[in-house]
Design a protein around this motif. Structure first.
Motif, mmCIF file in Angstrom:
data_model
loop_
_atom_site.group_PDB
_atom_site.id
_atom_site.type_symbol
_atom_site.label_atom_id
_atom_site.label_comp_id
_atom_site.label_asym_id
_atom_site.label_seq_id
_atom_site.Cartn_x
_atom_site.Cartn_y
_atom_site.Cartn_z
ATOM 1 N N GLN A 1 0.810 -1.209 0.127
ATOM 2 C CA GLN A 1 0.144 -0.075 0.016
ATOM 3 C C GLN A 1 0.877 1.204 0.208
ATOM 4 N N LYS A 2 1.962 1.034 0.896
ATOM 5 C CA LYS A 2 2.811 2.291 0.778
ATOM 6 C C LYS A 2 3.359 2.643 -0.422
ATOM 7 N N ASP A 3 4.143 1.421 -1.344
ATOM 8 C CA ASP A 3 4.505 1.450 -2.517
ATOM 9 C C ASP A 3 3.485 2.168 -3.440
ATOM 10 N N GLN A 4 2.319 1.773 -3.367
ATOM 11 C CA GLN A 4 1.354 2.303 -4.275
ATOM 12 C C GLN A 4 1.087 3.871 -4.175
ATOM 13 N N ILE A 5 0.996 4.103 -2.917
ATOM 14 C CA ILE A 5 0.742 5.443 -2.625
ATOM 15 C C ILE A 5 2.085 6.392 -2.923
ATOM 16 N N THR A 6 3.060 5.932 -2.872
ATOM 17 C CA THR A 6 4.320 6.574 -3.032
ATOM 18 C C THR A 6 4.136 6.917 -4.729
ATOM 19 N N ARG A 7 4.043 5.601 -5.601
ATOM 20 C CA ARG A 7 4.138 5.975 -6.932
ATOM 21 C C ARG A 7 2.927 6.951 -7.232
ATOM 22 N N ARG A 8 1.743 6.820 -6.701
ATOM 23 C CA ARG A 8 0.756 7.776 -7.081
ATOM 24 C C ARG A 8 1.016 9.316 -6.804
ATOM 25 N N LEU A 9 1.700 9.499 -5.654
ATOM 26 C CA LEU A 9 2.276 10.954 -5.132
ATOM 27 C C LEU A 9 3.387 11.368 -5.971
ATOM 28 N N LEU A 10 4.015 10.134 -6.566
ATOM 29 C CA LEU A 10 5.213 10.802 -7.341
ATOM 30 C C LEU A 10 4.798 11.000 -8.819
ATOM 31 N N GLY A 11 3.765 10.297 -9.209
ATOM 32 C CA GLY A 11 3.076 10.689 -10.591
ATOM 33 C C GLY A 11 2.368 12.042 -10.630
ATOM 34 N N SER A 12 1.387 12.218 -9.549
ATOM 35 C CA SER A 12 1.027 13.803 -9.367
ATOM 36 C C SER A 12 1.984 14.746 -9.396
ATOM 37 N N ALA A 13 2.965 14.512 -8.517
ATOM 38 C CA ALA A 13 4.220 15.593 -8.585
ATOM 39 C C ALA A 13 4.529 15.921 -9.748
ATOM 40 N N GLU A 14 4.868 14.726 -10.585
ATOM 41 C CA GLU A 14 5.646 14.985 -11.698
ATOM 42 C C GLU A 14 4.819 15.761 -12.610
ATOM 43 N N ARG A 15 3.341 15.454 -12.674
ATOM 44 C CA ARG A 15 2.228 16.242 -13.513
ATOM 45 C C ARG A 15 2.556 17.706 -13.113
ATOM 46 N N CYS A 16 2.556 17.801 -11.873
ATOM 47 C CA CYS A 16 2.207 19.387 -11.159
ATOM 48 C C CYS A 16 3.478 20.371 -11.544
ATOM 49 N N LEU A 17 4.669 19.770 -11.223
ATOM 50 C CA LEU A 17 5.923 20.657 -11.313
ATOM 51 C C LEU A 17 6.721 20.484 -12.584
ATOM 52 N N PRO A 18 7.401 21.523 -12.697
ATOM 53 C CA PRO A 18 8.101 21.531 -13.995
ATOM 54 C C PRO A 18 8.930 20.364 -14.494
ATOM 55 N N ASP A 19 9.473 20.224 -15.137
ATOM 56 C CA ASP A 19 10.211 18.926 -15.557
ATOM 57 C C ASP A 19 11.507 18.746 -14.809
ATOM 58 N N SER A 20 12.241 20.143 -14.544
ATOM 59 C CA SER A 20 13.489 19.944 -13.761
ATOM 60 C C SER A 20 13.201 19.449 -12.175
ATOM 61 N N VAL A 21 12.112 20.038 -11.813
ATOM 62 C CA VAL A 21 11.550 19.715 -10.575
ATOM 63 C C VAL A 21 11.191 18.571 -10.455
ATOM 64 N N SER A 22 10.358 18.213 -11.364
ATOM 65 C CA SER A 22 9.831 16.758 -11.256
ATOM 66 C C SER A 22 10.882 15.835 -11.606
ATOM 67 N N LYS A 23 11.726 15.907 -12.198
ATOM 68 C CA LYS A 23 12.857 15.127 -12.367
ATOM 69 C C LYS A 23 13.775 15.056 -10.981
ATOM 70 N N ASN A 24 13.979 16.155 -10.364
ATOM 71 C CA ASN A 24 14.760 16.031 -9.158
ATOM 72 C C ASN A 24 13.964 15.151 -7.971
ATOM 73 N N SER A 25 12.613 15.642 -8.066
ATOM 74 C CA SER A 25 11.765 15.182 -7.058
ATOM 75 C C SER A 25 11.744 13.460 -7.453
ATOM 76 N N SER A 26 11.352 13.184 -8.581
ATOM 77 C CA SER A 26 11.183 11.876 -8.750
ATOM 78 C C SER A 26 12.552 11.203 -8.509
ATOM 79 N N GLU A 27 13.711 11.556 -8.748
ATOM 80 C CA GLU A 27 14.882 10.952 -8.232
ATOM 81 C C GLU A 27 14.965 10.869 -6.738
#
Length: 587
Positions: A57-83
């Motif tokens: 469940q935590k893995d799924q939640i983390t993946r969802r959060l990362l996906g939503s963050a990547e959509r909202c943030l710029p590419d550089s930020v999203s890339k850093n955040s995803s990393e």
């Protein structure tokens, strides 16, 4: 063919069923083992599954959060955040793997503990089965013991009922016995009173008859004396007148008058006339010889011996014991030879006395009576009854027509053998243990430590002499000058009857009276006194010096009751409680 095919099919299917059965058995055991082990680790497995579920469940939640963050943030930020999220995720994975490895280690440890517990469980099950087996055996034994207890209780109840019935029966019989005993004592008292009344009546009648005859004879003699007698001197012949004829007639009547002893002989109960009793002289030795050794030892009776006595001839000996008989012995060649047995007593014999002729025996008995025998007849000629308790002594008086008896009923009685009847009863305040007789007096010894002298004609006590202890026996010397007493203070005393005082006391180390009826005697010449001791020895003292002359021992194994010294001075016989008689002499 179809039957053969079915048989072949069934024969082929039998091994298959056997193989399937053991497979099913193994599978069943595996399932049971899995279930048992799964139950033990079910909590761990459940926790592990919950942890995995949370991780997913935590893995799924983390993946969802990362996906939503990547959509909202710029590419550089999203890339850093995803990393950063990937790094965090990898850290979390690493942490979870570490936890998984730790959990795996715990699972292994738990499996080891499970195996250890399984092995201990198997041992406990084995012990449990053993304990169950032992419990079953104990329960079966307990049931058998309970059954046994029930049987014993039932037996006890039966015994209790039987005991109660016997106790009730014993109580009834005891009541009956007590009633009969009281009745018997009453009947005995009535019988004794009747006999006493009859004896008193007979005595009074006899005395009145004798007095009347004496008065008549006296009157006739007085009348005859008053008559005158004429004497013709010239012829030298004396002619009796009427007075002389009357006197001769009176004398003739007196001669023709039958005497009492003659009438008693006619009835068959006469003892002897006075002339017969006095015709045989009594010989006394000049010097008694002190015995030194035992000539003959034998068991004379079946039970203990209480009395022994030599006859005047020293050739006959009589012994009496608790076996109710008197045995007569001939003394020949230093041995005792049985001559006969005198019976008739209902209880044991307490004392024995020969008459001077040596042909008659007088004995006292525990059955409250005294008995009189002639040696030629084993049945007693006379039985003197009237005492209420045992007769302890019976002795001839000097007239030999009378005897004296002493009893535990605190009386001394004088009997006339020619009637036979009690002519006098002397009441004493104490138990009488022994009596001796002289010409004019009777001496009695008592348990109240006193020696009493009685006037035989008046039945009055003339003197009381104190003793040192309970008096057990008396003996009088042949010259009637000395009296020997034996008492419970372990001493013998000689009294001078002319001075009425104690002359000498005799004691010895080891001497002890064995009973309340121990007999002590004089030697025939009066120079020695002897008595038996509780230690089975015969002690002899010298009367003149007062010293112990000798002590005869090692022949008796129990207390000596009585001793007797032959009138010839040659032999001494001692008897004891264990039925033994010993003949002693100096030969």
């Amino acid at each position: 063919m179809m039957a053969d095919a079915r048989r072949a099919h069934s024969a082929g299917s039998a091994p298959k069923r056997a193989a399937d059965s053991w497979k099913r058995h193994i599978a069943r055991q595996l399932k049971q083992r899995d279930l048992a082990q799964k139950i033990m680790f079910q909590d761990v497995i459940r926790s592990y599954m919950v942890l995995l579920e949370k991780f997913k469940q935590k893995d799924q939640i983390t993946r969802r959060l990362l996906g939503s963050a990547e959509r909202c943030l710029p590419d550089s930020v999203s890339k850093n955040s995803s990393e950063m999220a990937v790094v965090q995720h990898e850290d979390q994975v690493t942490y979870l793997q570490k936890i998984g490895r730790e959990l795996a280690y715990e699972v292994v440890d738990l499996q080891k503990s499970v195996r250890i517990k399984d092995s201990s469980l198997v041992g406990q099950r084995g012990r449990m089965s053993e304990l169950k087996r032992r419990l079953g055996a104990v329960e079966s034994e307990c049931r058998s013991l309970r059954a046994r207890v029930a049987e014993v209780q039932e037996g006890n109840r039966a015994l209790k009922r039987e005991y109660d019935s016997l106790l009730e029966q014993h109580r009834r019989m005891d009541e009956t016995y007590r009633r009969e005993e009281v009745r018997g004592s009453e009947l005995l008292e009535d019988l004794i009173k009747g006999k006493e009344l009859a004896a008193e009546s007979m005595n009074s009648k006899n005395e009145r008859r004798v007095q009347a005859r004496a008065a008549t004879l006296k009157k006739e003699l007085e009348t005859a004396v008053k008559k005158k007698v004429n004497i013709d001197i010239g012829s030298g012949n004396t002619q009796p007148t009427k007075r002389g004829a009357l006197k001769e007639e009176v004398e003739e009547k007196a001669e023709k008058r039958p005497t009492r002893s003659f009438r008693m002989r006619k009835r068959g109960s006469s003892v002897s006339s006075l002339e017969e009793d006095l015709c045989v002289p009594v010989g006394v030795c000049v010097v008694a010889r002190v015995p030194a050794k035992a000539l003959h030892v034998l068991d004379a009776h079946e039970l203990g011996i209480n009395a022994v006595k030599f006859s005047s001839s020293s050739k006959l000996l009589a012994t009496g014991g608790t076996d109710r008989v008197i045995k007569v012995w001939d003394i020949k060649a230093g041995r005792m030879h049985s001559r006969g047995t005198l019976g008739g007593s209902n209880e044991g014999i307490t004392s024995i006395e020969f008459d001077p002729t040596g042909t008659k025996i007088l004995a006292a008995s525990y059955d409250n009576s005294a008995l009189f025998w002639k040696l030629d007849d084993c049945v007693p000629k006379l039985t003197l009854t009237g005492h209420s308790r045992k007769v302890t002594a019976a002795k001839f008086k000097c007239s030999l027509r009378q005897v004296v008896t002493g009893s535990a009923d605190r009386t001394v009685k004088i009997w006339d053998l020619h009637r036979p009847a009690c002519i006098r009863t002397i009441d004493v305040s104490s138990y009488c243990s022994d009596v001796v007789c002289s010409e004019y007096f009777i001496v009695s010894g008592h348990y109240d430590k006193k020696i009493r002298f009685w006037d035989s004609r008046a039945s009055s006590c003339t003197q009381e002499v104190p003793a040192q202890g309970k008096v057990t026996s008396l003996d009088i010397s042949l010259d009637h000058r000395q009296l020997l007493t034996c008492s419970r203070d372990e001493s013998l005393q000689v009294m001078d009857l002319r001075m009425n005082n104690a002359r000498m006391s005799f004691r010895a180390d080891g001497f002890k009276c064995g009973s309340d009826s121990t007999k002590a005697i004089f030697s025939p010449d009066g120079s020695y006194v002897t008595a038996g001791s509780a230690d089975g020895a015969v002690y002899i003292w010298n009367v003149n010096s007062g010293h112990l002359e000798t002590c005869l021992s090692d022949m008796h194994c129990s207390s000596i009751n009585a001793v007797s010294w032959s009138l010839s001075g040659e032999f001494v016989v001692s008897v004891d409680k264990s039925r033994r008689a010993v003949l002693w002499s100096d030969i």
